[in-house]
Design a protein around this motif. Structure first.
Motif, PDB file in Angstrom:
ATOM      1  N   GLU A 164       0.835  -1.197   0.000  1.00 57.95           N
ATOM      2  CA  GLU A 164       0.000   0.000   0.000  1.00 57.95           C
ATOM      3  C   GLU A 164       0.868   1.246   0.000  1.00 57.95           C
ATOM      4  O   GLU A 164       1.996   1.239   0.501  1.00 57.95           O
ATOM      5  CB  GLU A 164      -0.893   0.017   1.248  1.00 57.95           C
ATOM      6  N   SER A 165       0.326   2.313  -0.533  1.00 57.20           N
ATOM      7  CA  SER A 165       0.979   3.615  -0.467  1.00 57.20           C
ATOM      8  C   SER A 165      -0.093   4.690  -0.401  1.00 57.20           C
ATOM      9  O   SER A 165      -1.255   4.444  -0.716  1.00 57.20           O
ATOM     10  CB  SER A 165       1.906   3.836  -1.652  1.00 57.20           C
ATOM     11  N   ARG A 172      -9.777   0.092 -10.281  1.00 55.47           N
ATOM     12  CA  ARG A 172      -8.859  -1.037 -10.386  1.00 55.47           C
ATOM     13  C   ARG A 172      -8.221  -1.076 -11.767  1.00 55.47           C
ATOM     14  O   ARG A 172      -8.877  -0.819 -12.786  1.00 55.47           O
ATOM     15  CB  ARG A 172      -9.606  -2.341 -10.131  1.00 55.47           C
ATOM     16  N   ASP A 173      -6.950  -1.431 -11.785  1.00 55.05           N
ATOM     17  CA  ASP A 173      -6.220  -1.651 -13.026  1.00 55.05           C
ATOM     18  C   ASP A 173      -5.430  -2.930 -12.819  1.00 55.05           C
ATOM     19  O   ASP A 173      -4.351  -2.920 -12.231  1.00 55.05           O
ATOM     20  CB  ASP A 173      -5.294  -0.467 -13.326  1.00 55.05           C
ATOM     21  N   ASN A 174      -5.997  -4.043 -13.285  1.00 60.98           N
ATOM     22  CA  ASN A 174      -5.409  -5.360 -13.096  1.00 60.98           C
ATOM     23  C   ASN A 174      -5.215  -5.630 -11.605  1.00 60.98           C
ATOM     24  O   ASN A 174      -6.183  -5.751 -10.870  1.00 60.98           O
ATOM     25  CB  ASN A 174      -4.105  -5.485 -13.878  1.00 60.98           C
ATOM     26  N   ALA A 175      -3.964  -5.740 -11.158  1.00 54.94           N
ATOM     27  CA  ALA A 175      -3.704  -6.098  -9.767  1.00 54.94           C
ATOM     28  C   ALA A 175      -3.414  -4.884  -8.901  1.00 54.94           C
ATOM     29  O   ALA A 175      -2.824  -5.016  -7.827  1.00 54.94           O
ATOM     30  CB  ALA A 175      -2.529  -7.073  -9.708  1.00 54.94           C
ATOM     31  N   LYS A 176      -3.829  -3.725  -9.352  1.00 57.22           N
ATOM     32  CA  LYS A 176      -3.638  -2.497  -8.588  1.00 57.22           C
ATOM     33  C   LYS A 176      -4.988  -1.838  -8.350  1.00 57.22           C
ATOM     34  O   LYS A 176      -5.781  -1.704  -9.286  1.00 57.22           O
ATOM     35  CB  LYS A 176      -2.727  -1.531  -9.340  1.00 57.22           C
ATOM     36  N   ILE A 177      -5.233  -1.469  -7.112  1.00 57.40           N
ATOM     37  CA  ILE A 177      -6.464  -0.746  -6.805  1.00 57.40           C
ATOM     38  C   ILE A 177      -6.119   0.610  -6.198  1.00 57.40           C
ATOM     39  O   ILE A 177      -5.091   0.768  -5.530  1.00 57.40           O
ATOM     40  CB  ILE A 177      -7.416  -1.530  -5.870  1.00 57.40           C
ATOM     41  N   ASN A 190      -9.945 -12.199  -7.605  1.00 59.22           N
ATOM     42  CA  ASN A 190     -11.187 -11.625  -8.111  1.00 59.22           C
ATOM     43  C   ASN A 190     -11.462 -10.338  -7.341  1.00 59.22           C
ATOM     44  O   ASN A 190     -11.227  -9.250  -7.828  1.00 59.22           O
ATOM     45  CB  ASN A 190     -12.345 -12.596  -7.964  1.00 59.22           C
ATOM     46  N   ASP A 191     -11.904 -10.469  -6.109  1.00 57.84           N
ATOM     47  CA  ASP A 191     -12.203  -9.290  -5.303  1.00 57.84           C
ATOM     48  C   ASP A 191     -10.937  -8.718  -4.680  1.00 57.84           C
ATOM     49  O   ASP A 191     -10.076  -9.443  -4.190  1.00 57.84           O
ATOM     50  CB  ASP A 191     -13.161  -9.642  -4.168  1.00 57.84           C
ATOM     51  N   MET A 192     -10.856  -7.415  -4.708  1.00 58.58           N
ATOM     52  CA  MET A 192      -9.836  -6.676  -3.945  1.00 58.58           C
ATOM     53  C   MET A 192     -10.562  -5.582  -3.190  1.00 58.58           C
ATOM     54  O   MET A 192     -11.621  -5.108  -3.641  1.00 58.58           O
ATOM     55  CB  MET A 192      -8.772  -6.052  -4.857  1.00 58.58           C
ATOM     56  N   GLY A 193     -10.016  -5.188  -2.069  1.00 55.26           N
ATOM     57  CA  GLY A 193     -10.748  -4.187  -1.317  1.00 55.26           C
ATOM     58  C   GLY A 193      -9.928  -3.452  -0.288  1.00 55.26           C
ATOM     59  O   GLY A 193      -8.760  -3.766  -0.053  1.00 55.26           O
ATOM     60  N   TRP A 194     -10.558  -2.446   0.264  1.00 52.24           N
ATOM     61  CA  TRP A 194      -9.987  -1.640   1.339  1.00 52.24           C
ATOM     62  C   TRP A 194     -10.836  -1.801   2.586  1.00 52.24           C
ATOM     63  O   TRP A 194     -12.076  -1.778   2.521  1.00 52.24           O
ATOM     64  CB  TRP A 194      -9.943  -0.167   0.947  1.00 52.24           C
ATOM     65  N   CYS A 239      -2.844   0.299  -3.813  1.00 61.30           N
ATOM     66  CA  CYS A 239      -2.426  -1.027  -3.362  1.00 61.30           C
ATOM     67  C   CYS A 239      -2.103  -1.855  -4.589  1.00 61.30           C
ATOM     68  O   CYS A 239      -2.928  -1.975  -5.495  1.00 61.30           O
ATOM     69  CB  CYS A 239      -3.536  -1.686  -2.555  1.00 61.30           C
ATOM     70  N   THR A 240      -0.918  -2.429  -4.599  1.00 59.95           N
ATOM     71  CA  THR A 240      -0.491  -3.246  -5.733  1.00 59.95           C
ATOM     72  C   THR A 240      -0.158  -4.647  -5.246  1.00 59.95           C
ATOM     73  O   THR A 240       0.591  -4.811  -4.271  1.00 59.95           O
ATOM     74  CB  THR A 240       0.736  -2.635  -6.409  1.00 59.95           C
ATOM     75  N   ALA A 241      -0.715  -5.628  -5.930  1.00 55.04           N
ATOM     76  CA  ALA A 241      -0.401  -7.025  -5.638  1.00 55.04           C
ATOM     77  C   ALA A 241       0.812  -7.433  -6.461  1.00 55.04           C
ATOM     78  O   ALA A 241       0.880  -7.181  -7.659  1.00 55.04           O
ATOM     79  CB  ALA A 241      -1.586  -7.919  -5.968  1.00 55.04           C
TER      80      ALA A 241
END
Length: 112
Positions: A6-7, A74-79, A35-39, A22-24
């Motif tokens: 996270e930043s 969201r952009d791929n693995a970044k939210i 699938n789901d990503m969240g804060w 947040c980047t995975a």
């Protein structure tokens, strides 16, 4: 393994704005399963609560307390979470989550 980094965050006056990202990263096969990503957030003395989530297809869900003020994208693995019209009640540590994995958290402090 997947890591969530996270930043963003920081100190802002009430009514101000912040942006959290947040980047995975890590195992590409595992990342593709996300699938789901969240804060989520946790204020002092309170339980961790959902702030916003987004699916791979871009379907979003928000806590009632942040609807109309926060926007998740969201952009791929970044939210990204855009926090607008911040209130002192938004002060908390904000955590990114995916695949039952948590980031390290980033502090958001809103002063009156």
């Amino acid at each position: 393994q997947v890591q969530l980094v996270e930043s963003g965050g920081g100190l802002v006056q009430a009514g101000g704005s912040l942006r959290l990202t947040c980047t995975a990263s890590g195992n590409i096969i595992s990342i593709r399963r996300i699938n789901d990503m969240g804060w989520y957030r946790q204020a002092p003395g309170k339980s961790r609560e959902l702030v916003a989530t987004i699916t791979r297809e871009g379907i979003t869900d928000y806590a009632n307390s942040v609807k109309g003020r926060f926007t998740i994208s969201r952009d791929n693995a970044k939210i990204t979470l855009n926090l607008n019209s911040l209130k002192t009640d938004d002060t908390a540590i904000y955590y990114c989550s995916a695949l039952n994995i948590w980031g390290q958290g980033t502090q958001v402090t809103v002063s009156s």
